[in-house]
Design a protein around this motif. Structure first.
Motif, PDB file in Angstrom:
ATOM      1  N   ALA A   1       1.151  -1.614  -0.225  1.00  0.00           N
ATOM      2  CA  ALA A   1      -0.294  -0.121  -0.114  1.00  0.00           C
ATOM      3  C   ALA A   1       0.698   1.272   0.234  1.00  0.00           C
ATOM      4  O   ALA A   1       0.495   2.098  -1.223  1.00  0.00           O
ATOM      5  CB  ALA A   1      -1.154  -0.487   0.885  1.00  0.00           C
ATOM      6  N   VAL A   2       2.030   0.980   0.356  1.00  0.00           N
ATOM      7  CA  VAL A   2       3.124   3.047   0.857  1.00  0.00           C
ATOM      8  C   VAL A   2       3.589   2.882  -0.581  1.00  0.00           C
ATOM      9  O   VAL A   2       3.629   3.930  -0.830  1.00  0.00           O
ATOM     10  CB  VAL A   2       3.785   2.308   1.885  1.00  0.00           C
ATOM     11  N   LEU A   3       4.137   1.468  -0.842  1.00  0.00           N
ATOM     12  CA  LEU A   3       4.690   2.187  -2.175  1.00  0.00           C
ATOM     13  C   LEU A   3       3.957   1.810  -3.302  1.00  0.00           C
ATOM     14  O   LEU A   3       3.887   2.715  -4.445  1.00  0.00           O
ATOM     15  CB  LEU A   3       5.841   0.780  -3.047  1.00  0.00           C
ATOM     16  N   GLU A   4       3.022   1.522  -3.199  1.00  0.00           N
ATOM     17  CA  GLU A   4       1.227   1.784  -4.136  1.00  0.00           C
ATOM     18  C   GLU A   4       0.941   3.328  -4.251  1.00  0.00           C
ATOM     19  O   GLU A   4       1.092   4.138  -5.186  1.00  0.00           O
ATOM     20  CB  GLU A   4       0.080   1.437  -4.505  1.00  0.00           C
ATOM     21  N   TYR A   5       0.724   4.013  -3.057  1.00  0.00           N
ATOM     22  CA  TYR A   5       0.651   5.462  -2.859  1.00  0.00           C
ATOM     23  C   TYR A   5       2.004   6.609  -3.444  1.00  0.00           C
ATOM     24  O   TYR A   5       1.751   7.114  -3.913  1.00  0.00           O
ATOM     25  CB  TYR A   5       0.737   5.439  -1.512  1.00  0.00           C
ATOM     26  N   ALA A   6       2.642   5.903  -3.396  1.00  0.00           N
ATOM     27  CA  ALA A   6       4.380   6.451  -3.733  1.00  0.00           C
ATOM     28  C   ALA A   6       4.498   6.162  -5.156  1.00  0.00           C
ATOM     29  O   ALA A   6       4.859   7.410  -5.705  1.00  0.00           O
ATOM     30  CB  ALA A   6       5.674   5.469  -2.759  1.00  0.00           C
TER      31      ALA A   6
END
Length: 82
Positions: free
Chosen positions: A65-70
């Motif tokens: 989720a964090v990587l996708e947001y970035a």
């Protein structure tokens, strides 16, 4: 949507921050693992599985989720840079 708008949009990210803990660093929910540790370890050559093995408590779903947001922020910023 530009990068600033994307960043300010309320997103349900699996993160938390408390100014009185870890100097206010943004951490994965339910852990004391700073989100920047994910990026630092990936930059150092660890893959996602190795990161998850090293930082128990962080789930694959949280990290993705964090990587996708970035990724979304980077794409939005690139679109507006042209």
């Amino acid at each position: 949507m530009n990068a600033k708008d994307a960043a300010s949009t309320k997103i349900n990210l699996p993160i938390w921050s408390d100014p009185e803990r870890l100097g206010g660093r943004i951490c994965f929910k339910g852990t004391r693992v700073p989100v920047d540790a994910l990026f630092e370890n990936l930059e150092a050559g660890l893959n996602l599985e190795e990161f998850l093995d090293e930082f128990e408590g962080v789930t694959r779903e949280q990290a993705v989720a964090v990587l996708e947001y970035a990724r979304q922020i980077a794409i939005a910023q690139d679109r507006w840079a042209c």
